[in-house]
Design a protein around this motif. Structure first.
Motif, mmCIF file in Angstrom:
data_model
loop_
_atom_site.group_PDB
_atom_site.id
_atom_site.type_symbol
_atom_site.label_atom_id
_atom_site.label_comp_id
_atom_site.label_asym_id
_atom_site.label_seq_id
_atom_site.Cartn_x
_atom_site.Cartn_y
_atom_site.Cartn_z
ATOM 1 N N LEU A 133 -5.565 1.251 -1.034
ATOM 2 C CA LEU A 133 -5.380 0.612 -2.335
ATOM 3 C C LEU A 133 -3.924 0.692 -2.774
ATOM 4 O O LEU A 133 -3.377 -0.270 -3.292
ATOM 5 C CB LEU A 133 -6.272 1.291 -3.377
ATOM 6 C CG LEU A 133 -7.779 1.273 -3.069
ATOM 7 C CD1 LEU A 133 -8.549 2.076 -4.102
ATOM 8 C CD2 LEU A 133 -8.302 -0.154 -3.043
ATOM 9 N N VAL A 134 -3.313 1.862 -2.598
ATOM 10 C CA VAL A 134 -1.948 2.072 -3.087
ATOM 11 C C VAL A 134 -1.194 3.010 -2.157
ATOM 12 O O VAL A 134 -1.789 3.691 -1.327
ATOM 13 C CB VAL A 134 -1.944 2.731 -4.497
ATOM 14 C CG1 VAL A 134 -2.573 1.842 -5.529
ATOM 15 C CG2 VAL A 134 -2.607 4.094 -4.477
ATOM 16 N N ALA A 162 3.388 1.215 -4.389
ATOM 17 C CA ALA A 162 2.999 -0.090 -3.858
ATOM 18 C C ALA A 162 1.498 -0.226 -4.082
ATOM 19 O O ALA A 162 0.748 0.720 -3.862
ATOM 20 C CB ALA A 162 3.333 -0.202 -2.376
ATOM 21 N N ILE A 163 1.093 -1.382 -4.551
ATOM 22 C CA ILE A 163 -0.330 -1.646 -4.730
ATOM 23 C C ILE A 163 -0.701 -2.732 -3.735
ATOM 24 O O ILE A 163 -0.156 -3.837 -3.756
ATOM 25 C CB ILE A 163 -0.649 -2.082 -6.176
ATOM 26 C CG1 ILE A 163 -0.132 -1.031 -7.153
ATOM 27 C CG2 ILE A 163 -2.161 -2.288 -6.346
ATOM 28 C CD1 ILE A 163 -0.330 -1.397 -8.620
ATOM 29 N N TYR A 164 -1.600 -2.390 -2.819
ATOM 30 C CA TYR A 164 -1.994 -3.305 -1.752
ATOM 31 C C TYR A 164 -3.058 -4.281 -2.243
ATOM 32 O O TYR A 164 -3.646 -4.091 -3.301
ATOM 33 C CB TYR A 164 -2.496 -2.497 -0.552
ATOM 34 C CG TYR A 164 -1.450 -1.560 -0.001
ATOM 35 C CD1 TYR A 164 -0.227 -2.045 0.435
ATOM 36 C CD2 TYR A 164 -1.676 -0.188 0.064
ATOM 37 C CE1 TYR A 164 0.749 -1.195 0.929
ATOM 38 C CE2 TYR A 164 -0.699 0.678 0.566
ATOM 39 C CZ TYR A 164 0.509 0.172 0.995
ATOM 40 O OH TYR A 164 1.465 1.012 1.490
ATOM 41 N N PRO A 165 -3.314 -5.332 -1.465
ATOM 42 C CA PRO A 165 -4.284 -6.348 -1.905
ATOM 43 C C PRO A 165 -5.614 -5.765 -2.374
ATOM 44 O O PRO A 165 -6.159 -6.216 -3.387
ATOM 45 C CB PRO A 165 -4.450 -7.219 -0.667
ATOM 46 C CG PRO A 165 -3.104 -7.151 0.003
ATOM 47 C CD PRO A 165 -2.631 -5.736 -0.212
ATOM 48 N N ALA A 166 -6.125 -4.748 -1.681
ATOM 49 C CA ALA A 166 -7.407 -4.174 -2.110
ATOM 50 C C ALA A 166 -7.287 -3.528 -3.489
ATOM 51 O O ALA A 166 -8.218 -3.557 -4.293
ATOM 52 C CB ALA A 166 -7.893 -3.149 -1.087
ATOM 53 N N GLY A 167 -6.111 -2.956 -3.753
ATOM 54 C CA GLY A 167 -5.878 -2.344 -5.064
ATOM 55 C C GLY A 167 -5.727 -3.396 -6.153
ATOM 56 O O GLY A 167 -6.175 -3.210 -7.285
ATOM 57 N N ILE A 193 5.860 8.885 2.019
ATOM 58 C CA ILE A 193 4.862 7.875 1.636
ATOM 59 C C ILE A 193 3.456 8.458 1.743
ATOM 60 O O ILE A 193 3.060 8.985 2.770
ATOM 61 C CB ILE A 193 5.021 6.587 2.469
ATOM 62 C CG1 ILE A 193 4.081 5.503 1.953
ATOM 63 C CG2 ILE A 193 4.813 6.857 3.950
ATOM 64 C CD1 ILE A 193 4.490 4.114 2.365
ATOM 65 N N TYR A 194 2.748 8.408 0.645
ATOM 66 C CA TYR A 194 1.402 8.977 0.569
ATOM 67 C C TYR A 194 0.431 7.850 0.280
ATOM 68 O O TYR A 194 0.581 7.130 -0.697
ATOM 69 C CB TYR A 194 1.346 10.030 -0.546
ATOM 70 C CG TYR A 194 -0.052 10.506 -0.889
ATOM 71 C CD1 TYR A 194 -0.860 11.132 0.061
ATOM 72 C CD2 TYR A 194 -0.570 10.333 -2.178
ATOM 73 C CE1 TYR A 194 -2.137 11.557 -0.256
ATOM 74 C CE2 TYR A 194 -1.846 10.761 -2.505
ATOM 75 C CZ TYR A 194 -2.628 11.376 -1.538
ATOM 76 O OH TYR A 194 -3.885 11.795 -1.846
ATOM 77 N N ARG A 195 -0.541 7.682 1.193
ATOM 78 C CA ARG A 195 -1.551 6.647 0.983
ATOM 79 C C ARG A 195 -2.882 7.340 0.755
ATOM 80 O O ARG A 195 -3.535 7.753 1.711
ATOM 81 C CB ARG A 195 -1.635 5.719 2.200
ATOM 82 C CG ARG A 195 -0.357 4.915 2.396
ATOM 83 C CD ARG A 195 -0.569 3.788 3.388
ATOM 84 N NE ARG A 195 0.675 3.060 3.569
ATOM 85 C CZ ARG A 195 1.459 3.197 4.630
ATOM 86 N NH1 ARG A 195 1.138 4.030 5.591
ATOM 87 N NH2 ARG A 195 2.568 2.508 4.712
ATOM 88 N N PRO A 196 -3.270 7.511 -0.489
ATOM 89 C CA PRO A 196 -4.517 8.222 -0.763
ATOM 90 C C PRO A 196 -5.710 7.468 -0.190
ATOM 91 O O PRO A 196 -5.681 6.249 -0.084
ATOM 92 C CB PRO A 196 -4.583 8.261 -2.289
ATOM 93 C CG PRO A 196 -3.699 7.149 -2.752
ATOM 94 C CD PRO A 196 -2.643 6.979 -1.712
ATOM 95 N N THR A 197 -6.741 8.201 0.168
ATOM 96 C CA THR A 197 -7.974 7.563 0.605
ATOM 97 C C THR A 197 -8.640 6.962 -0.633
ATOM 98 O O THR A 197 -8.300 7.311 -1.759
ATOM 99 C CB THR A 197 -8.926 8.591 1.230
ATOM 100 O OG1 THR A 197 -9.201 9.580 0.237
ATOM 101 C CG2 THR A 197 -8.301 9.251 2.440
ATOM 102 N N ILE A 248 -4.747 8.222 -9.587
ATOM 103 C CA ILE A 248 -4.573 8.663 -8.207
ATOM 104 C C ILE A 248 -4.472 10.187 -8.172
ATOM 105 O O ILE A 248 -3.669 10.772 -8.894
ATOM 106 C CB ILE A 248 -3.273 8.071 -7.627
ATOM 107 C CG1 ILE A 248 -3.300 6.539 -7.721
ATOM 108 C CG2 ILE A 248 -3.045 8.539 -6.190
ATOM 109 C CD1 ILE A 248 -1.942 5.901 -7.594
ATOM 110 N N SER A 249 -5.290 10.808 -7.310
ATOM 111 C CA SER A 249 -5.162 12.253 -7.089
ATOM 112 C C SER A 249 -4.086 12.480 -6.048
ATOM 113 O O SER A 249 -4.207 12.003 -4.927
ATOM 114 C CB SER A 249 -6.475 12.852 -6.587
ATOM 115 O OG SER A 249 -7.513 12.526 -7.473
#
Length: 133
Positions: free
Chosen positions: A23-24, A44-49, A110-114, A127-128
């Motif tokens: 998502l982000v 960054a906010i991805y398309p799913a986000g 860069i951290y991409r949370p699940t 976001i945690s």
């Protein structure tokens, strides 16, 4: 007859097209300005986000940080930081923004949370962050 080919597709070395389930992403890095070094928070906010939040490029957001719970919140507002495509690849549908990092937020690659670490609460993206030491 020609069905035996395995096609090799180009991949981006910068990883600008992460797994579509993300998502982000969150990055905190030092940035020098006028000889002073300050931390900058890039999101960054991805398309799913974007689909989840129903936000679009050009929307304005503010970012909040709760150092106790290590939660980061992004909220759409009338006057804030614009979500834009710059810095992303041209064909990328993600948007991004960068803001001065809130106090107490340490440098973070860069951290991409699940998905389980990202929630939509009252229209805010919450976001945690990794708890760290």
């Amino acid at each position: 007859p020609m069905s035996g080919f395995t096609w090799i597709e180009p991949t981006s070395s910068r990883g600008s097209n992460p797994d579509s389930s993300h998502l982000v992403s969150v990055t905190v890095s030092p940035e020098s300005r006028d000889g002073r070094s300050a931390m900058r928070l890039a999101i960054a906010i991805y398309p799913a986000g974007l689909k989840l939040t129903r936000w679009i490029k050009g929307d304005k957001v503010v970012v909040g940080y709760d150092s106790e719970s290590k939660m980061l919140a992004i909220k759409r507002v009338a006057n804030g930081y614009a979500l834009s495509n710059n810095g992303g690849s041209k064909k990328s549908n993600s948007v991004r923004t960068s803001v001065p990092a809130p106090a107490g937020l340490a440098e973070m690659r860069i951290y991409r949370p699940t998905q389980s670490d990202v929630q939509l609460i009252d229209g805010m993206l919450v976001i945690s962050l990794p708890k760290g030491e």
